[in-house]
Write an enzyme that holds these catalytic residues in place. Sequence first.
Site, PDB file in Angstrom:
ATOM      1  N   CYS A 193       0.849  -1.190   0.000  1.00  0.00           N
ATOM      2  CA  CYS A 193       0.000   0.000   0.000  1.00  0.00           C
ATOM      3  C   CYS A 193       0.887   1.243   0.000  1.00  0.00           C
ATOM      4  CB  CYS A 193      -0.885   0.041   1.235  1.00  0.00           C
ATOM      5  SG  CYS A 193      -1.821  -1.456   1.529  1.00  0.00           S
ATOM      6  N   HIS A 197       0.818   4.822  -2.033  1.00  0.00           N
ATOM      7  CA  HIS A 197       0.152   5.877  -1.285  1.00  0.00           C
ATOM      8  C   HIS A 197       0.997   6.588  -0.248  1.00  0.00           C
ATOM      9  CE1 HIS A 197      -3.482   5.001  -3.395  1.00  0.00           C
ATOM     10  NE2 HIS A 197      -3.399   3.726  -3.086  1.00  0.00           N
ATOM     11  N   ARG A 236     -12.790  -1.155  -1.907  1.00  0.00           N
ATOM     12  CA  ARG A 236     -11.592  -0.545  -2.481  1.00  0.00           C
ATOM     13  C   ARG A 236     -10.350  -1.351  -2.144  1.00  0.00           C
ATOM     14  NH1 ARG A 236      -9.059   0.332  -5.914  1.00  0.00           N
ATOM     15  NH2 ARG A 236      -7.891   2.193  -6.502  1.00  0.00           N
ATOM     16  N   CYS A 240      -7.803  -2.641  -4.859  1.00  0.00           N
ATOM     17  CA  CYS A 240      -6.380  -2.307  -4.828  1.00  0.00           C
ATOM     18  C   CYS A 240      -5.539  -3.575  -4.868  1.00  0.00           C
ATOM     19  CB  CYS A 240      -6.037  -1.520  -3.557  1.00  0.00           C
ATOM     20  SG  CYS A 240      -6.343   0.255  -3.697  1.00  0.00           S
TER      21      CYS A 240
END
Lengths: 279, 104
Positions: A193, A197, A236, A240
């Site tokens: 992640c 991000h 989501r 992802c």
Amino acid sequence: MKNLWLPVMVALSLVCIPFTSTFASPKKDLKEYRDYFKKKFPKVKFEEFANGVYALDADMRGQWEQIMEFPPYELALEEGEKLFKKKFKNGKTLASCFRKGGVGIAQEYPYFDTKSGKVKTLPLEINECLKKNREKPLKYKKGKMAAIVAYMMNTSRGKKFNVKIPNDKRALAAYEAGKKFYYARRGQLNFSCAHCHVNGAGNRIRTNLLSPGLGQPTNFPTYRSKWGELGTLHRRYTGCNKQVRAKPYKAQGVEYRNLEYFHTYMSNGLPLNAPGTRQ
Amino acid sequence: MANSIKIKAKMSGDVAIVKSLISHEMETGLRKKKKTGILIKAHYITEVTCEHNGKVVMTAYWGRAISKNPYLSFRIKGAKAGDKVKISWVDNQNNTDTSEVAVS
């Protein structure tokens, strides 16, 4: 064997991670996380991170503001309110299962339930309420569940996330498991992640802009143009994971609930703006 | 009428800027049902009309290429605050809807 993975990983992580102390320190993590984004985007005010990519790109923001003239989530929000207030066969409503009748409490979610020893999220408790009242439970990623959660989140609009981590070994373990998930590589593309991000925040991925991790949970459930409808946070997460070509986990399974625990804690202090609209 | 049209009309200088969002399937008629392969019936708006104080000022001829839940925005020269703006549509299955708003 899958059920043993998490406790084993947690045990291992508590024993032999070289880069952190053996004691979890969420407050320190939070400060580091916020400082990272403050340094990376010095012109963005803290509260603005709740708007994701629209805090980073003026042109996208202009388009978003135009779409927000007629918020695409309005119909779903109205439906959510109706569903929330709808009476069960036994005469009760969802309000009976929540503090303050479920109004203005969403900013405290997710929380660690010391009684059951697990992270509780809003969708999980909604289904627990339905099952307790002998109603059919809902699917977790879209549709009625998304609408109901959107309504409950909307009653907390503007309130700041206040996820608590009690001084309980199990709570810290759940937080750490979520943190580990966030920073672990996965999938054929081998990304975590954080790659997109944290490190990649503000960069382009094909024609899209990567949103900063800070502020992401504030606007979920969100209306994504891609979905053409509302979707929950776990929807989501599965998306992802599929995008990095990893097999997604189950919505509201232990992995994603722990992830949500860490992920939302990292957005503490940011105002809720759900449901939202995103591309 | 079950309103499928949301309208906002605001004065900006000497023009009224009208923005509207119409809820409509806008089914192209070219999509097929996944399981059976049968074509999903075309259902889209064919004509949109705008009236300003009762006079038609704009007619739009739409087709299957217009997206679902279309957003329509245009300007009306010579409008004043308080004027009536009315938007109506007709689709290929002969359904219609209309909505009116006052310019602010």
